[in-house]
Design a protein around this motif. Sequence first.
Motif, mmCIF file in Angstrom:
data_model
loop_
_atom_site.group_PDB
_atom_site.id
_atom_site.type_symbol
_atom_site.label_atom_id
_atom_site.label_comp_id
_atom_site.label_asym_id
_atom_site.label_seq_id
_atom_site.Cartn_x
_atom_site.Cartn_y
_atom_site.Cartn_z
ATOM 1 N N ALA A 43 0.839 -1.203 0.000
ATOM 2 C CA ALA A 43 0.000 0.000 0.000
ATOM 3 C C ALA A 43 0.877 1.256 0.000
ATOM 4 O O ALA A 43 2.025 1.227 0.451
ATOM 5 C CB ALA A 43 -0.911 -0.003 1.225
ATOM 6 N N PRO A 44 0.335 2.365 -0.466
ATOM 7 C CA PRO A 44 1.097 3.614 -0.409
ATOM 8 C C PRO A 44 1.195 4.132 1.018
ATOM 9 O O PRO A 44 0.360 3.805 1.870
ATOM 10 C CB PRO A 44 0.262 4.567 -1.284
ATOM 11 N N SER A 45 2.218 4.938 1.276
ATOM 12 C CA SER A 45 2.366 5.559 2.596
ATOM 13 C C SER A 45 3.167 6.842 2.457
ATOM 14 O O SER A 45 3.954 6.997 1.510
ATOM 15 C CB SER A 45 3.071 4.602 3.576
ATOM 16 N N SER A 46 2.963 7.754 3.387
ATOM 17 C CA SER A 46 3.674 9.028 3.359
ATOM 18 C C SER A 46 5.177 8.788 3.380
ATOM 19 O O SER A 46 5.694 8.097 4.261
ATOM 20 C CB SER A 46 3.283 9.884 4.566
ATOM 21 N N TRP A 47 5.889 9.368 2.402
ATOM 22 C CA TRP A 47 7.331 9.193 2.262
ATOM 23 C C TRP A 47 7.739 7.720 2.159
ATOM 24 O O TRP A 47 8.892 7.363 2.417
ATOM 25 C CB TRP A 47 8.077 9.858 3.410
ATOM 26 N N ASN A 48 6.808 6.858 1.857
ATOM 27 C CA ASN A 48 7.072 5.412 1.791
ATOM 28 C C ASN A 48 7.634 4.864 3.108
ATOM 29 O O ASN A 48 8.426 3.911 3.124
ATOM 30 C CB ASN A 48 8.033 5.076 0.636
ATOM 31 N N LEU A 49 7.220 5.450 4.218
ATOM 32 C CA LEU A 49 7.742 5.025 5.516
ATOM 33 C C LEU A 49 7.045 3.769 6.051
ATOM 34 O O LEU A 49 7.487 3.207 7.052
ATOM 35 C CB LEU A 49 7.641 6.172 6.522
ATOM 36 N N GLN A 50 5.948 3.357 5.404
ATOM 37 C CA GLN A 50 5.304 2.077 5.720
ATOM 38 C C GLN A 50 4.933 1.983 7.201
ATOM 39 O O GLN A 50 5.476 1.168 7.949
ATOM 40 C CB GLN A 50 6.202 0.928 5.251
ATOM 41 N N HIS A 51 3.982 2.811 7.577
ATOM 42 C CA HIS A 51 3.595 3.025 8.977
ATOM 43 C C HIS A 51 2.738 1.892 9.535
ATOM 44 O O HIS A 51 1.690 2.131 10.119
ATOM 45 C CB HIS A 51 2.790 4.309 9.104
ATOM 46 N N TRP A 52 3.105 0.640 9.366
ATOM 47 C CA TRP A 52 2.260 -0.452 9.841
ATOM 48 C C TRP A 52 3.085 -1.619 10.362
ATOM 49 O O TRP A 52 4.215 -1.852 9.984
ATOM 50 C CB TRP A 52 1.345 -0.935 8.715
ATOM 51 N N LYS A 53 2.475 -2.308 11.284
ATOM 52 C CA LYS A 53 2.915 -3.620 11.733
ATOM 53 C C LYS A 53 1.666 -4.477 11.815
ATOM 54 O O LYS A 53 0.576 -3.994 12.129
ATOM 55 C CB LYS A 53 3.590 -3.548 13.113
ATOM 56 N N PHE A 54 1.822 -5.773 11.528
ATOM 57 C CA PHE A 54 0.703 -6.701 11.546
ATOM 58 C C PHE A 54 0.941 -7.765 12.615
ATOM 59 O O PHE A 54 1.998 -8.402 12.630
ATOM 60 C CB PHE A 54 0.554 -7.391 10.192
ATOM 61 N N ILE A 55 -0.033 -7.975 13.478
ATOM 62 C CA ILE A 55 -0.021 -9.124 14.380
ATOM 63 C C ILE A 55 -1.012 -10.127 13.809
ATOM 64 O O ILE A 55 -2.222 -9.854 13.763
ATOM 65 C CB ILE A 55 -0.395 -8.744 15.819
ATOM 66 N N ALA A 56 -0.522 -11.275 13.351
ATOM 67 C CA ALA A 56 -1.375 -12.315 12.781
ATOM 68 C C ALA A 56 -1.719 -13.319 13.870
ATOM 69 O O ALA A 56 -0.833 -14.000 14.406
ATOM 70 C CB ALA A 56 -0.664 -13.007 11.619
ATOM 71 N N ILE A 57 -2.988 -13.404 14.211
ATOM 72 C CA ILE A 57 -3.444 -14.245 15.315
ATOM 73 C C ILE A 57 -4.164 -15.458 14.735
ATOM 74 O O ILE A 57 -5.236 -15.329 14.130
ATOM 75 C CB ILE A 57 -4.371 -13.443 16.249
ATOM 76 N N THR A 58 -3.567 -16.628 14.912
ATOM 77 C CA THR A 58 -4.101 -17.860 14.329
ATOM 78 C C THR A 58 -4.368 -18.944 15.362
ATOM 79 O O THR A 58 -5.214 -19.817 15.136
ATOM 80 C CB THR A 58 -3.118 -18.421 13.289
ATOM 81 N N GLU A 59 -3.669 -18.935 16.474
ATOM 82 C CA GLU A 59 -3.798 -20.010 17.458
ATOM 83 C C GLU A 59 -5.078 -19.847 18.271
ATOM 84 O O GLU A 59 -5.431 -18.729 18.682
ATOM 85 C CB GLU A 59 -2.588 -20.031 18.384
ATOM 86 N N ALA A 60 -5.749 -20.968 18.529
ATOM 87 C CA ALA A 60 -7.031 -20.940 19.230
ATOM 88 C C ALA A 60 -6.915 -20.292 20.603
ATOM 89 O O ALA A 60 -7.786 -19.498 21.003
ATOM 90 C CB ALA A 60 -7.581 -22.365 19.353
#
Length: 224
Positions: A43-60
């Motif tokens: 995705a686009p972001s300001s100055w390409n600074l990529q302002h995101w982190k993802f926590i992927a929650i899969t375990e029950a």
Amino acid sequence: MSSAVQTDFFTIIRERHSVRYFDASYKLSEQEIKELLELAGSAPSSWNLQHWKFIAITEAAVKEKLLPIANGQKQIVDASVIVAILGDLQANQNVEAVYRPVIQAGTEDAYAGYSSHRIMFDQIEEAYAAGISSSYRRDEAIRNASLAAMQLMLAAKAKGLDSGPMVGFDADAFVKAFNVPQRYVPVLLVAIGKAAKPARPTSRFLVEQTIIWNGFEPEDRCSC
């Protein structure tokens, strides 16, 4: 999951709906989740600074921990994965990692509107000069992470999956339960999997109701 469903992009947009009921037996592999998050991260972001982190929650067990934080919403435990989208309040610290390869390659013409990378770096640092609690940092974190979240949901639909964004959760409790560093702010949760029931029908405003051509008239400023 089978290979990506080749669907017209406009159909993907129109057929993406927020799903609340998921097939609890459907499971995505780690590789499939990584593919989705790689697409989200383009995705686009300001100055390409990529302002995101993802926590992927899969375990029950981890979903069960999240369930009360998300007000008991059943999609938390039934969806194949819950992706917590975090916004980066210190995205300026990404600048070296993002731009060092470009600088080393000598392609400084990549800095549109800047005569040198140093001028751009200085402008970024000036923008982030206020403390971590500044409204600018928070606005940028939420704004740019939301772009990634929307791209994630479209990517899921393109792969024949369903999704649902969720803001009904206790952000402070989430931070505590998942040891989120002060650098990040929870923006929203996205449930992804296969729908067990169709999404609830919704309506949209006519486009004529949402467009203001060339600005409001002066008298429109009054909110009386």
